[in-house]
Design an enzyme around this catalytic site. Sequence first.
Site, short mmCIF file in Angstrom:
data_model
loop_
_atom_site.label_atom_id
_atom_site.label_comp_id
_atom_site.label_asym_id
_atom_site.label_seq_id
_atom_site.Cartn_x
_atom_site.Cartn_y
_atom_site.Cartn_z
N LYS A 71 -10.20 8.09 -2.84
CA LYS A 71 -9.46 6.84 -2.60
C LYS A 71 -7.98 7.10 -2.80
O LYS A 71 -7.58 7.66 -3.82
CB LYS A 71 -9.93 5.78 -3.62
CG LYS A 71 -9.33 4.42 -3.42
CD LYS A 71 -10.16 3.60 -2.46
CE LYS A 71 -9.41 2.45 -1.84
NZ LYS A 71 -8.52 2.79 -0.73
N LYS A 95 -6.16 7.87 -12.05
CA LYS A 95 -5.98 6.40 -12.07
C LYS A 95 -7.32 5.68 -11.90
O LYS A 95 -7.62 4.75 -12.65
CB LYS A 95 -5.02 6.02 -10.93
CG LYS A 95 -4.48 4.62 -11.04
CD LYS A 95 -3.55 4.27 -9.88
CE LYS A 95 -2.31 5.11 -9.82
NZ LYS A 95 -1.36 4.69 -8.78
N LYS A 107 -5.23 11.39 -1.18
CA LYS A 107 -3.91 10.92 -0.72
C LYS A 107 -3.63 11.53 0.64
O LYS A 107 -4.10 12.64 0.94
CB LYS A 107 -2.81 11.35 -1.69
CG LYS A 107 -1.56 10.49 -1.60
CD LYS A 107 -1.77 9.21 -2.38
CE LYS A 107 -0.59 8.28 -2.31
NZ LYS A 107 -0.79 7.12 -3.19
N THR A 191 -0.63 -5.01 -6.98
CA THR A 191 0.00 -3.99 -7.83
C THR A 191 1.02 -4.64 -8.77
O THR A 191 1.01 -4.39 -9.99
CB THR A 191 0.67 -2.91 -6.97
OG1 THR A 191 -0.30 -2.41 -6.04
CG2 THR A 191 1.18 -1.76 -7.81
N SER A 363 -8.05 -2.77 -3.96
CA SER A 363 -8.58 -1.98 -2.84
C SER A 363 -10.08 -1.75 -3.05
O SER A 363 -10.88 -1.84 -2.11
CB SER A 363 -7.89 -0.61 -2.77
OG SER A 363 -6.76 -0.68 -1.95
P1 NAD Z 1 8.31 -0.57 -0.68
O1 NAD Z 1 8.67 0.35 0.42
O2 NAD Z 1 7.71 -1.90 -0.37
O3 NAD Z 1 9.61 -0.86 -1.61
C1 NAD Z 1 10.38 0.15 -2.15
C2 NAD Z 1 11.63 -0.47 -2.77
O4 NAD Z 1 12.40 0.57 -3.36
C3 NAD Z 1 12.56 -1.15 -1.76
O5 NAD Z 1 13.12 -2.31 -2.36
C4 NAD Z 1 13.64 -0.12 -1.52
O6 NAD Z 1 14.88 -0.71 -1.12
C5 NAD Z 1 13.74 0.50 -2.89
N1 NAD Z 1 14.32 1.84 -2.87
C6 NAD Z 1 14.14 2.82 -1.96
N2 NAD Z 1 14.87 3.89 -2.28
C7 NAD Z 1 15.51 3.59 -3.43
C8 NAD Z 1 16.41 4.28 -4.26
N3 NAD Z 1 16.82 5.53 -3.97
N4 NAD Z 1 16.86 3.66 -5.39
C9 NAD Z 1 16.45 2.41 -5.68
N5 NAD Z 1 15.60 1.70 -4.93
C10 NAD Z 1 15.15 2.29 -3.82
O7 NAD Z 1 7.36 0.29 -1.62
P2 NAD Z 1 6.31 -0.26 -2.71
O8 NAD Z 1 4.98 -0.43 -2.06
O9 NAD Z 1 6.93 -1.39 -3.44
O10 NAD Z 1 6.19 1.03 -3.65
C11 NAD Z 1 7.14 1.32 -4.66
C12 NAD Z 1 6.57 2.37 -5.59
O11 NAD Z 1 5.34 1.89 -6.15
C13 NAD Z 1 6.23 3.72 -4.94
O12 NAD Z 1 6.44 4.74 -5.92
C14 NAD Z 1 4.74 3.60 -4.66
O13 NAD Z 1 4.10 4.87 -4.58
C15 NAD Z 1 4.31 2.84 -5.91
N6 NAD Z 1 3.02 2.15 -5.77
C16 NAD Z 1 2.83 1.22 -4.79
C17 NAD Z 1 1.62 0.56 -4.71
C18 NAD Z 1 1.39 -0.54 -3.72
O14 NAD Z 1 0.31 -1.17 -3.75
N7 NAD Z 1 2.32 -0.85 -2.84
C19 NAD Z 1 0.58 0.89 -5.60
C20 NAD Z 1 0.81 1.85 -6.59
C21 NAD Z 1 2.04 2.48 -6.66
#
Ligand code: NAD
Length: 423
Positions: A71, A95, A107, A191, A363
């Site tokens: 997953k 996780k 992944k 999340t 999920s």
């Molecule tokens: P997203 O693309 O929706 O949002 C990312 C955010 O980070 C945006 O606001 C963007 O402007 C900002 N960003 C990008 N580059 C940046 C930088 N250099 N400095 C500061 N901000 C920056 O992504 P997301 O789904 O919110 O995921 C964010 C993190 O959470 C990632 O590490 C992802 O792997 C992790 N994550 C996401 C989920 C999920 O369900 N979406 C689950 C577990 C972990």
Amino acid sequence: MKNSGQEMLASAQTLIRETGKRIGLTESVINQLIAPDLILEFSLPFTKGDGTVEVYQGYRVQHNKLRGPYKGGIRFHPGVSREEVLALATLMTIKSAVVGIPMGGGKGGLRIDPHSWTQESLKQISKLYAAKLAPFMGEDLDVPAPDMNTNAMIMGWMLDAYELVKQKKEPAAFTGKSIARGGSLGRTSATGYGGVIALEELIKRSQGHKQSPLTIAIQGFGNVGYYFAEAAARNGHLIVAISDSKGGLYTGEAVNRLPTEPVGLDIPFVFQCKEKHRGIGLCDNQKGMMITNEELLQLPVDVLVPAAMENVIHAGNMSNIHAPIIIEMANGPITEEARRYLTDKGVIIVPDVLANAGGVIVSYLEWVQGKQGYWWTEEEVAEKLATIMKQAFSNVWDRASDHKIDLKTAAFEQALLRLADAI
Ligand code: NAD
């Protein structure tokens, strides 16, 4: 020097090795838990609109399925590498086991910059990626989800391509789909909301730290950052700073206000305004100030929430971090060196493998619903998410307290014991 994927992989493998030794696992068991089952590395030749053919690099790592099907999300990003995908797949194994769901770890990634693509081209490349992997996927084998730069629409396209190859309907083969395609209510916010459940559980238990309401700074205003901010503000906390890739807002030094009287941002207002103006610079309802992402990390707040990128807290800035609590909502936002330094200083870090597990939990709930062909209400999904998150937090917290170890070490111990039991 290691790149960020290599650094994340080395950190994850070192932690598994050290933790495994401490809890008495043999070298052979540790090696089995580190080694990936299968690494798929492939090229996707793609004919662009002007007729030229470009070759893109794709990956899917199936790390471990001792406790259930692989997953993990699929990420579209120019920085995708073999090591990064392997590291993230390894962390997914941990996780899923930390929160006790019957899933393994995987992944995927495609090395493209999706921002420069038209929607039609993105659809074609997403379908190609899924069709290439179809023989290796399936609801009982490997179940992908969205990750960075992929979303419900892309999961729908991928499911179409997968079902065309397999010649059958199989909605549980992908999660994070739209509701129309068999997705789960509550997946989008899962999340962020899960992270706030972890924060509330922490507040209930931690002594010596300020109780609610807390001042919170959040780096990242995407899916994770937005829903975390919205739920935390609804619970009465003050989001005093939030940022996107271009910079952030901070209300702590607003005009005509003493810094001792913090006020929070109006999160739905800031979000709508950001959407309209394509940036959050004009969206400060509290007349605070603009700050850089680096300044946000160093604010004197009660809780810091890195929710954007990996490795943002590192040897170069760790001594300037002032928050006594950090909730790791991004994957791997703190390097191992910085984590050890901050932990030694007494900072409580809720690790990513626990804090951001709400997404994989819902999920899993989507997978269960898809397999049984019966969908739950949003309230039912939220209740099940809360039950699983609270139980997982409680297990990790109790282990950390009983053994006088930090939360990340406790989470890894919990996961490795469950995985070793399944060998
Ligand atoms: P997203 O693309 O929706 O949002 C990312 C955010 O980070 C945006 O606001 C963007 O402007 C900002 N960003 C990008 N580059 C940046 C930088 N250099 N400095 C500061 N901000 C920056 O992504 P997301 O789904 O919110 O995921 C964010 C993190 O959470 C990632 O590490 C992802 O792997 C992790 N994550 C996401 C989920 C999920 O369900 N979406 C689950 C577990 C972990």
